[in-house]
Scaffold this active site. Structure first.
Site, PDB file in Angstrom:
ATOM      1  N   ASP A 182      36.177  19.996  32.732  1.00 50.97           N
ATOM      2  CA  ASP A 182      36.232  21.313  33.354  1.00 50.97           C
ATOM      3  C   ASP A 182      36.250  22.414  32.306  1.00 50.97           C
ATOM      4  OD1 ASP A 182      37.240  19.261  35.022  1.00 50.97           O
ATOM      5  OD2 ASP A 182      38.268  20.709  36.290  1.00 50.97           O
TER       6      ASP A 182
ATOM      7  N   GLU B 287      31.081  12.066  41.478  1.00 52.31           N
ATOM      8  CA  GLU B 287      32.022  10.942  41.557  1.00 52.31           C
ATOM      9  C   GLU B 287      31.895  10.152  42.855  1.00 52.31           C
ATOM     10  OE1 GLU B 287      35.819  12.691  40.623  1.00 52.31           O
ATOM     11  OE2 GLU B 287      35.487  12.421  38.473  1.00 52.31           O
TER      12      GLU B 287
ATOM     13  N   GLN C 117      29.490  16.217  44.366  1.00 51.95           N
ATOM     14  CA  GLN C 117      29.247  17.481  43.695  1.00 51.95           C
ATOM     15  C   GLN C 117      27.886  17.458  43.006  1.00 51.95           C
ATOM     16  OE1 GLN C 117      32.512  15.880  41.243  1.00 51.95           O
ATOM     17  NE2 GLN C 117      31.834  17.444  39.830  1.00 51.95           N
TER      18      GLN C 117
END
Lengths: 840, 840
Positions: free
Chosen positions: B381, B513, B626
């Site tokens: 991140d 993921e 995502q």
């Protein structure tokens, strides 16, 4: 490569050859963990490790009762939906083996004792462990000792042990302290070496339980009998253990008793006189339950002991011998002229029946009752490796094992819901029916266990014609597992015009645990197809022959004709990956695109791979822990031609490490079939000596039950060349060149058939049973054996391939510099050679 | 589809719009967990959740110090070689926020208090949290209260809070108990709802620590100052906290103090008179260390407090304002005519700098210092989502974050060894540099973190021209990560004559993921290629411009010209999967062969998928958590044509659930680029309100720092259309139709460039710095902005696509009955619409 002499790996100065017993004639404490396992006695319900009577000098004390377990919450370091929640671990039960001896108040402790003579024998005929020794005590007296220990096959809850003491050259006070000792599982740890999780680890060992596992509930003593009752802390299972003690002596003696929460002692104090033989006998009973209160179990123990008293120990020993005579009559495999092999084979079969005989209402643990390895869990080992032996030699035991899966069906349905599927998904590892595998990639993802169970079930029904079991219970297992497959996979049209609409199964792990979570694993798809077909075939049979049962099945399972049709469509459309270029079956959709593992340059101290490489590293390479495609070639052999088998075997054999003991037996069978006679024999040897020579360095945690079962298959299916495709029994033997003959019995539809394989002929004898004749297939020809006389069928020579397969330029694997991988990889040694080096 | 009005999800009767503050004008205890997070104050080192001063009515108390953590042994239910061993969890530090108020001995407790007025304001300009209220006490007296709380940006170790009490209509005894309370992390549990692991679970929450975490080492009190010192039980980190207390009043008062192991109290007892305003000020300092003894930290606290005393609280507040004025000057993003958006954007940027500003020597945790979610760990991140904001607005903070990775390099080398690779592998999640991810499939397998770090590092170096950092430290990171890639993958010749010899990377997990452990993940391969190229490019630059440094690098890293050549060869041969038939880039080698997830028929109560489906089920479907390929289209945008981006976006957007908050910002950027203006705006909104409207129902565990950082990118790269490819800054704006203008500053090579985007033109102003001019690219045309005057460039209209992509017949997915999957799947709602329904 010519056949070489394969050397005997056993130290015969310590373990002399005896075709009917495992004998040890020199005490050696250096491998206690191993010998405790090898000398275990068990009956499929109760197992006693070969710990010494004295309760000291132990690597791991072990008294195991099949299915008697504690549960614990699995704390996933990172949890996810559907991960297994409850761990299950077999409990080390209170130890009733102990009979401590003191002469002149000096304890006998083998590791320091001056032993003038020592012999330990586990007799496969008697089912009794006998130890005989002469001890020179510290004060110089000589004492002759003989002790026996057995776990009764006919009486499931019974064990007997006795101890004979003869003072050879002096009088002396003799004390024998008979004990039942609850060591508490948590403290009863393995040898430091293996328990030291801080420096190393081994996922194959049992989990360590913390805190008090067995809560004392009841204790009692009187009339030579001691009783202890317990409840398991979290699982709430219950246990009672009771022992009757008796003495035969002409010497004076007195008895002191003591009973506390964790120990019951019955101490004989004898005024020993020279030349007198004193015998102390201890008859023990264990009862366990999931629901019954301990006091009720105490009563059951009393009844077992009361009944045992009637004939006394001699009757119990005699009944054991009779039971085993019957067992050997229907199960013995004879290898003419090979006494060392004969002994090892019989030890294997004996341990196999010790693991399976009285496993009633439970599965058969991966280590039997000989150790706590794999937590006492049941795996696919039972169905794929052990069941064939039982189905063809002790069908009622096979039925028990399959009925156990039936009783777990509701839990398997629930598990399927948890992983978002219809039907039933059997747990990868379990004791109580719930999934206990905390590592899904090599656990829950092995959906193939559903098909393995169905395969064993179908084979049992075909071999036994037990239609009653099929109609009332077995069919439910077949249908619910078929449902899982139909729901798990999906339809996809292959690219290209007019292409087929195939059914694919993605995201599963096959038997090879060095490859995980793949698409269209060949083994899984082929076995799932057989599962679906078996469900349809069995339903159709019921519809035709037993309309009432069929109607009940439809209602019971909310099954429609449409769904049965769907099973058929799915089965026939199941994708079987095949690579035209290489002419082989890929292990899965992507297997051939992986990098080759450089086995020749993997040093021996990096084996087995699982203990030295991160799973991600192993998974991304072409390297196998165990037979996968090759196992499919065996189990679904009628779906593949001999040429296909040969091509597949040639490809996979050099990539197979054999890091799993489930591998060698299967490699042996297919090596034999395709014509690698020498290789088949070598694989057979690595399987034969897995435990006896401790080839995987973990027999201390228990015998490898699957390998034991696989060994029988290597004999019967490999060298005997027997196959059973839908109840058609065929034989195409591959007798090793240096064997004179191989003889084994089979129980087929209740009839005993004895098969003798020689190089030029095969002889069938129909010994018992109601059938007047049985149809068989020999090398493709149908023959009929009748009760009248033995049938002798001449044999054509089997195919013979020279040498053994090696890594070739099969995947276009090239190095960065453009050189072909194969160029630097000569015919490389597999694990086989690593293990063979141990055999020399 | 025409643009619809996207409604404001915030209850404006409670949270009125204020472009420079988050204001709450009605007390509501129903969402304490959320508001505690939203009103957090922090400086990147120290963070105080918005718990009430009174220390009661809390969802989760929170005082977090970046990197201050406990360690614990990870017990894998099934262990394997190389699995992470040591867990790391941020510790809830002793709470110095507490100032309990009693009037007439009645405690103020907001949830039951009769509040005549209430307002809470977090000012983005002042960096101060202010609470003002009028309390009618149970005895009917009215008291006006005003409290302030701030964590100093300029003084990293300093926090200040004060409390003003005015009795409006009666005299009364007033007690203010200022406390430092060590609650012990183990007992400081989350709200039952989330802590109840028995019924549900959420892997995104922090692990619960058991037992005493902070061992008291030192305590002291005197002269209005209290000090406590601790050591963390297992990690051995140390902490000291000290507070100075002062009072301004004309009333009589006395002070009682108390200091114990887990509490220090400073209690003011005031004879309160009507109309008098009493102010109590508490100045707090925290110091922590990995090695320094607590007593030394106590001294550091003293020095911090002594220095703070010099100017007193007013000076601290003033310095905070000045620091933030400077921050906004270089960072503020202005959206003309959109006050609600403006407020939300500033709250986002303010929380972002609160997470990052003083994170010196540490990473930037996924939740900043606002909660314990994700255990206080650092992920990718930081580099992928937060670094761009810092690189282009506060480059020195970006440098700090990157230097932190450099300091972790040795641990990353060690980790690479553990997973059997060369080079360095950064941990997927960590505090202390060691891998703490216990689930490798969505952890260690995300090797792409190496490339993400290298990408951010290269971008920082290009934007800052910080060649010194590159030569001394950065180059080591680039080379060691490049080494990992060259070692991880392998060469394979594709089938067919004369085919290319390509480099493949197998067995990795990309950003998505919901797909794990795949071969040739497009994102990973494309980013690894950039990583390898960056290493080579930087080495070549050093060789050409700084021969001494270059020589030192070769020596330091045992690097040869041959290895550098190998990096180049690997980079240029890295396989980038492309499907000719569909004209798109597969997410990985097998993605397109998977079954489509039936999102339209997935009920809302099954979202997010990760909380309702077993990972195996999710992994075997085409469904995304995502952006994955889409993220590659953004980060490596110069490697893909606009048509390719459009085709890929059209394919993946309907399959993307957005169950991760890292998704919407990226989808927004590429939607904007390819021409889905409406969709881009909608995704922007779902990101903008992630925390403020608690769209993922877990803001109680802390703000979503990556989403905050991504939001800045959605503004600057998405709507502003800014890209930075190897230090060439280009602009191709996509201003939303209903926005008048968008203005943002950028720091490029130390120069401040302000960019104002309008529909017809873009205006660049070079405000400060040494450069006389900067080259830029606007819609493909190179322009030059000079210090002389603003540069106005007219804009061509951006591409505009109608509607939004939907699932099409793209994978030949057919149902069993032959019908095409797509036939039953209309343009289906993604998570976006589910979230939008929350916005209405």
């Amino acid at each position: 490569m010519t056949s070489e002499v394969i050397s005997d790996p056993i130290d015969r100065t310590r373990f002399p050859i005896d075709p009917w017993a495992l004998r040890e004639i020199r005490y050696d404490p250096s491998d206690l963990g191993l010998t405790e396992t090898l000398f275990s006695v068990a009956n499929g319900y109760l197992g006693l490790r070969g710990n010494v009577e004295e309760g000291r000098d132990s690597y791991a004390h072990g008294t195991f009762i099949n299915g008697f377990h504690e549960i614990w919450r699995i704390h996933h370091a990172e949890d996810a939906y559907g991960f297994a929640k409850i761990g299950q671990t077999i409990v080390n039960a209170p130890d009733a083996k102990i009979m401590r001896l003191y002469i002149d108040d000096e304890p006998l402790l083998l590791s320091v004792a001056d032993l003038q003579r020592y012999e330990r024998t586990l007799s496969f005929r008697d089912g009794v462990l006998v130890r005989e020794l002469v001890w020179r005590t510290p004060s110089g007296k000589h004492v002759q000792l003989r002790s026996r220990r057995m776990v009764s096959m006919p009486e499931r809850h019974l064990a007997v042990m006795d101890y004979e003491i003869t003072l050879l050259d002096a009088n002396a006070p003799v004390v024998v302290s008979c004990e039942i000792l609850n060591r508490q599982d948590g403290q009863d740890e393995f040898h430091e070496e293996s328990a030291a999780m801080g420096t190393g680890f081994d996922p194959r060992r049992a989990a360590q339980l913390a805190g008090r596992v067995l809560e004392p509930v009841s204790k009692w003593e009187g009339d030579g009998r001691s009783v202890l009752g317990y409840r398991v802390a979290a699982s709430r299972m219950t246990l009672a253990v009771a022992a009757d003690h008796s003495i035969q002596t002409t010497d004076e003696y007195e008895v002191r008793t003591q009973v506390e929460d964790d120990v019951a002692k019955h101490v004989f104090r004898i005024q020993g006189t020279m030349g007198t033989t004193t015998r102390i006998t201890k008859v023990v009973s264990y009862h366990t339950s999931r629901v019954v209160p301990p006091l009720e179990l105490v009563d059951r123990c009393r009844r077992t002991l009361d009944r045992a008293k009637e004939g006394g120990a001699p009757a119990i020993f005699a009944a054991q011998r009779a039971w085993l005579d019957d067992f050997w009559e229907r199960s013995d495999v004879v290898i003419e002229g090979q006494p060392a092999l004969q002994q090892a084979v019989r030890w294997n079969l004996f341990q196999l029946i010790q693991a399976a005989a009285r496993a009633e209402g439970t599965g058969i643990p991966a280590k039997g009752m000989t150790g706590s390895g794999y937590d006492g869990h049941y795996f696919w080992d039972t169905e794929t490796y052990v069941l064939p032996f039982l189905t063809y030699t002790s069908p009622s035991f096979a039925r028990n094992a399959l009925r156990f899966r039936y009783t777990m069906l509701e839990a398997a349905r629930q598990r399927a819901r948890e992983v978002n599927q219809r039907g039933a998904l059997y747990p990868w590892r379990t004791i109580n029916g719930e999934e206990a595998s905390a590592y899904y990639a090599a656990g829950t993802a092995q959906y193939h266990i559903d098909a393995d169970i169905s395969h064993a079930l179908s084979q049992y029904v075909a071999a036994s014609e037990d239609r009653d079991f099929l109609a009332r219970e077995g069919i439910d297992v077949l249908v619910e597992t078929a449902r899982l497959w139909a729901d798990l996979g999906f339809w996809r049209k292959t690219d290209g015009e007019g292409s087929a609409n195939l059914f694919h199964i993605h995201g599963v792990t096959g038997p090879d645990e060095y490859t995980a979570v793949v698409n269209d694993n060949l083994f899984t798809n082929v076995m799932a197809r057989a599962n679906l077909r078996a469900a349809v075939r069995s339903l159709r049979w019921l519809a035709d022959h037993d309309a009432d049962s069929y109607a009940r099945v439809l209602t019971r399972l909310s099954l429609t004709e449409e769904e049965i049709e769907e099973f058929s469509r799915v089965a026939e459309a199941l994708h079987v990956p095949y690579d035209e270029g290489l002419g082989i079956h890929p292990q899965d959709a992507d297997f051939l695109s992986k990098e080759l593992w450089d086995l020749p340059n993997t040093p021996p101290d990096k084996r087995p791979l699982l203990l030295h490489y991160h799973p991600l590293v192993i998974y991304r390479h072409q390297v196998l822990k165990q037979a996968d495609v090759v196992l499919a070639l065996y189990l679904q052999g009628d779906e593949f031609s001999l040429d296909q088998k040969r091509a597949d075997f040639d490809y996979y054999d050099p990539l197979t490490t054999g890091d799993s003991t489930l591998s060698a037996v299967v490699q042996s069978i297919i090596a034999a079939e395709v014509g690698y006679a020498d290789l088949a024999e070598r694989y057979f040897h690595t399987a034969l000596w897995v435990d006896l020579a401790d080839l995987h360095h973990n027999t201390d945690a228990g015998v490898h039950v699957a390998s034991l079962g696989g060994l029988w298959q290597a004999l019967v299916a490999g060298f005997g060349g027997m196959r059973d495709y839908l109840g058609v029994w065929s034989f195409d033997p591959r007798l090793p060149a240096d064997w004179t003959s191989l003889t084994f019995p089979l129980t087929l539809r209740g009839n005993r058939l004895r098969v003798k394989v020689e190089h030029e002929q095969i002889t069938f004898t129909l010994e018992t049973g109601t059938a007047t004749s049985l149809p068989l297939v020999v090398q493709g020809r149908t023959v009929e054996v009748t009760q009248l006389c033995p049938l002798v069928v001449p044999l054509a020579p089997p195919p013979l391939l020279q040498g053994r397969p090696s890594v070739r330029d099969i995947v276009g694997a090239v190095r960065e510099d453009g050189s072909v991988m194969q160029a630097t990889v000569p015919a490389h040694p597999t694990t086989l050679e690593a293990e063979e080096s141990l055999l020399s």
